[in-house]
Design a protein around this motif. Sequence first.
Motif, PDB file in Angstrom:
ATOM      1  N   ALA A  84       3.679   5.875  -5.614  1.00  0.00           N
ATOM      2  CA  ALA A  84       3.304   5.963  -7.028  1.00  0.00           C
ATOM      3  C   ALA A  84       2.359   7.129  -7.290  1.00  0.00           C
ATOM      4  O   ALA A  84       2.279   7.621  -8.420  1.00  0.00           O
ATOM      5  N   THR A  85       1.659   7.591  -6.245  1.00  0.00           N
ATOM      6  CA  THR A  85       0.770   8.735  -6.442  1.00  0.00           C
ATOM      7  C   THR A  85       1.543   9.999  -6.820  1.00  0.00           C
ATOM      8  O   THR A  85       0.977  10.938  -7.371  1.00  0.00           O
ATOM      9  N   PHE A  86       2.853  10.001  -6.515  1.00  0.00           N
ATOM     10  CA  PHE A  86       3.672  11.147  -6.901  1.00  0.00           C
ATOM     11  C   PHE A  86       4.510  10.843  -8.145  1.00  0.00           C
ATOM     12  O   PHE A  86       4.636  11.689  -9.031  1.00  0.00           O
ATOM     13  N   LEU A  87       5.067   9.655  -8.216  1.00  0.00           N
ATOM     14  CA  LEU A  87       5.905   9.312  -9.364  1.00  0.00           C
ATOM     15  C   LEU A  87       5.097   9.205 -10.652  1.00  0.00           C
ATOM     16  O   LEU A  87       5.507   9.729 -11.694  1.00  0.00           O
ATOM     17  N   ALA A 116     -12.754  14.096  -0.771  1.00  0.00           N
ATOM     18  CA  ALA A 116     -13.550  12.932  -1.174  1.00  0.00           C
ATOM     19  C   ALA A 116     -12.697  11.914  -1.917  1.00  0.00           C
ATOM     20  O   ALA A 116     -12.821  10.702  -1.706  1.00  0.00           O
ATOM     21  N   ILE A 117     -11.824  12.376  -2.809  1.00  0.00           N
ATOM     22  CA  ILE A 117     -10.941  11.469  -3.548  1.00  0.00           C
ATOM     23  C   ILE A 117      -9.996  10.758  -2.581  1.00  0.00           C
ATOM     24  O   ILE A 117      -9.744   9.554  -2.689  1.00  0.00           O
ATOM     25  N   LEU A 118      -9.452  11.497  -1.619  1.00  0.00           N
ATOM     26  CA  LEU A 118      -8.558  10.902  -0.619  1.00  0.00           C
ATOM     27  C   LEU A 118      -9.289   9.846   0.203  1.00  0.00           C
ATOM     28  O   LEU A 118      -8.761   8.754   0.466  1.00  0.00           O
ATOM     29  N   ALA A 119     -10.523  10.160   0.618  1.00  0.00           N
ATOM     30  CA  ALA A 119     -11.302   9.218   1.428  1.00  0.00           C
ATOM     31  C   ALA A 119     -11.726   7.997   0.634  1.00  0.00           C
ATOM     32  O   ALA A 119     -11.886   6.909   1.192  1.00  0.00           O
ATOM     33  N   MET A 120     -11.905   8.161  -0.669  1.00  0.00           N
ATOM     34  CA  MET A 120     -12.282   7.032  -1.523  1.00  0.00           C
ATOM     35  C   MET A 120     -11.247   5.908  -1.427  1.00  0.00           C
ATOM     36  O   MET A 120     -11.578   4.734  -1.261  1.00  0.00           O
ATOM     37  N   GLY A 121      -9.958   6.280  -1.522  1.00  0.00           N
ATOM     38  CA  GLY A 121      -8.907   5.285  -1.359  1.00  0.00           C
ATOM     39  C   GLY A 121      -8.675   4.907   0.088  1.00  0.00           C
ATOM     40  O   GLY A 121      -8.317   3.775   0.404  1.00  0.00           O
ATOM     41  N   ALA A 169       0.835  -1.204   0.000  1.00  0.00           N
ATOM     42  CA  ALA A 169       0.000   0.000   0.000  1.00  0.00           C
ATOM     43  C   ALA A 169       0.870   1.256   0.000  1.00  0.00           C
ATOM     44  O   ALA A 169       0.556   2.244  -0.667  1.00  0.00           O
ATOM     45  N   ALA A 170       1.988   1.213   0.735  1.00  0.00           N
ATOM     46  CA  ALA A 170       2.893   2.363   0.761  1.00  0.00           C
ATOM     47  C   ALA A 170       3.480   2.623  -0.616  1.00  0.00           C
ATOM     48  O   ALA A 170       3.673   3.777  -1.024  1.00  0.00           O
ATOM     49  N   ILE A 171       3.761   1.558  -1.339  1.00  0.00           N
ATOM     50  CA  ILE A 171       4.303   1.712  -2.694  1.00  0.00           C
ATOM     51  C   ILE A 171       3.292   2.411  -3.589  1.00  0.00           C
ATOM     52  O   ILE A 171       3.640   3.285  -4.394  1.00  0.00           O
ATOM     53  N   TRP A 172       2.022   2.047  -3.442  1.00  0.00           N
ATOM     54  CA  TRP A 172       0.989   2.744  -4.204  1.00  0.00           C
ATOM     55  C   TRP A 172       0.952   4.214  -3.824  1.00  0.00           C
ATOM     56  O   TRP A 172       0.691   5.080  -4.663  1.00  0.00           O
ATOM     57  N   GLY A 173       1.230   4.517  -2.560  1.00  0.00           N
ATOM     58  CA  GLY A 173       1.276   5.910  -2.146  1.00  0.00           C
ATOM     59  C   GLY A 173       2.415   6.665  -2.806  1.00  0.00           C
ATOM     60  O   GLY A 173       2.254   7.802  -3.260  1.00  0.00           O
ATOM     61  N   ALA A 195      -4.363  10.503  -8.064  1.00  0.00           N
ATOM     62  CA  ALA A 195      -3.420   9.700  -7.299  1.00  0.00           C
ATOM     63  C   ALA A 195      -3.686   9.769  -5.800  1.00  0.00           C
ATOM     64  O   ALA A 195      -3.186   8.933  -5.041  1.00  0.00           O
ATOM     65  N   LEU A 196      -4.482  10.743  -5.369  1.00  0.00           N
ATOM     66  CA  LEU A 196      -4.844  10.811  -3.953  1.00  0.00           C
ATOM     67  C   LEU A 196      -5.619   9.573  -3.508  1.00  0.00           C
ATOM     68  O   LEU A 196      -5.669   9.262  -2.315  1.00  0.00           O
ATOM     69  N   VAL A 197      -6.238   8.860  -4.450  1.00  0.00           N
ATOM     70  CA  VAL A 197      -6.912   7.609  -4.106  1.00  0.00           C
ATOM     71  C   VAL A 197      -5.910   6.641  -3.478  1.00  0.00           C
ATOM     72  O   VAL A 197      -6.147   6.062  -2.412  1.00  0.00           O
ATOM     73  N   ALA A 198      -4.767   6.473  -4.142  1.00  0.00           N
ATOM     74  CA  ALA A 198      -3.746   5.558  -3.613  1.00  0.00           C
ATOM     75  C   ALA A 198      -3.083   6.124  -2.364  1.00  0.00           C
ATOM     76  O   ALA A 198      -2.711   5.372  -1.455  1.00  0.00           O
ATOM     77  N   LEU A 199      -2.928   7.444  -2.296  1.00  0.00           N
ATOM     78  CA  LEU A 199      -2.341   8.035  -1.100  1.00  0.00           C
ATOM     79  C   LEU A 199      -3.229   7.802   0.114  1.00  0.00           C
ATOM     80  O   LEU A 199      -2.751   7.466   1.207  1.00  0.00           O
ATOM     81  N   GLY A 200      -4.547   7.966  -0.062  1.00  0.00           N
ATOM     82  CA  GLY A 200      -5.467   7.678   1.032  1.00  0.00           C
ATOM     83  C   GLY A 200      -5.404   6.224   1.452  1.00  0.00           C
ATOM     84  O   GLY A 200      -5.438   5.900   2.653  1.00  0.00           O
ATOM     85  N   TRP A 201      -5.296   5.333   0.473  1.00  0.00           N
ATOM     86  CA  TRP A 201      -5.140   3.894   0.740  1.00  0.00           C
ATOM     87  C   TRP A 201      -3.921   3.678   1.631  1.00  0.00           C
ATOM     88  O   TRP A 201      -3.957   2.947   2.622  1.00  0.00           O
TER      89      TRP A 201
END
Length: 498
Positions: free
Chosen positions: A171-174, A387-392, A165-169, A326-332
Amino acid sequence: MSSAPEPPPRPDPAPAASSRDTAGSVWRLFSPGLLPATLMLGGGVTLFAVETYVTATVAPSIVRDIGGLDLFAWLTTLYVAAAVLGAQFVALRPRTLGLRGVYTVGALVFSAGSLVCAAAPAMPVVLLGRAVQGLGAGMLSGLAYAFIRHVYPEPLWRKASTLYAAIWGVATFLGPTAGGLFAGGANWRYAFSILVPPALLMAASAGRLLPRVADERQDARPPLAQISLLLAAVLLVSAAGTDGRADLKTGMLAGSLALFAAMLGLERRAATRLLPHGATRLGQPIARLYLVMFGLIITVSSDVYIPYFLQTLHGVAPLTSGYLVALVALGWTLTAFFTGTLRGRGAVLAISAGCTLEAGATLALAPLLGDETAWGGWMAMAPAVLAILAMGGGVGLCWAHLVAGVLRWAGDAEQDKASAAIATVQSLGGALGAALSGVIANGAGLVDPGGLAGAQAAAHWLFLLMAAPGATAFFVSLVPERAVSPSTPRKAPTEREK
């Protein structure tokens, strides 16, 4: 809902762990003995994750450059449908090909698909490349879960899932950065090329850095009938999303449901199974765990259209829209870190809360994105950002506990199959979610009448309807505590469970 009988104990499939291991942090995954495998497994997930956000960022640019708006959803659908095959290849690989060999093949296939996308003259060729990419990415994603029990002691299984999950986070920037740099004109092609060198390096390193593990499978014959029915169901939904005739669209959706039901019926009777024992019977905890995963991923996959709506309706630049989705993955990632160590009742509550959060956030995006107000600054877009952040974040609350529950409930001989099924459910949910998103968006007027009015209607109905699978996952998640975290691991399915 009653639970299955408490499973008998089994020998620990991973090296013995002390009580200090149990309390250890995620950084233990980077200890000298575990570091090489962690880097390789994390590298495979990184390829999958970064590529996802690169494509999400440059997809509108692809459409503007070579056309194909009516095929927009297929960019994700074909990718994740092929990833289903890739994930299953991990469990159904030939006896002569070990997990390290599958990693090498997956990285090479991913590289080939990236090159096809980079050189594509038209949208159909891009879709071909996406399918090849997905095949390789599915292998790498499936391997990440398959290697968990071979590389880490059991107390680190949840932490390994949290690392992914951290890797997906990250990836939200890369991903959006890489995609945004190449979003202008025909430069989107370079966004695919940059992934090739690291993939080739990983393919060359797999044999040295990943451990050799024994093949414990009892049966490696492919369940071709179930796989064929499953993929046909997903592709039929995707075809319905691109057809403008209401009667044919309805028929395709009904046909897809029939194919999916046929697959489940065949799976229950088949000698060669696609899923672990009990995964098709809701009375079994492992089935409910997979179903919650499925519903969560279907809902979160509606994010495929977020960059398009941001750019079209709200005047957001491609780079910024990439960061926002990408905030979806960051929220995840954030919620996974805060709740990944919960156990027992705490894990059950985290799953139910996560389902609620994801469904509510998706529902909130309907009015937030479904207008044509140009956002002049961050304050204007703050509600949509949250909302996008909370979605993830809803998915992040759940995922590590769902993964650990599946691995604990699967029998020893079905661990590879259970691990591959996690990636399969994730890929299948993504494919179905993207396909349903295409059906809803196109049906609401994205292409016809199109323009601002069509995009507004599409955004409104898309997020309104796609909140339903997440809400369904909440009701399925109301399971007894031992379904998620049994006090003793499972040894093998009983005749009753079969």
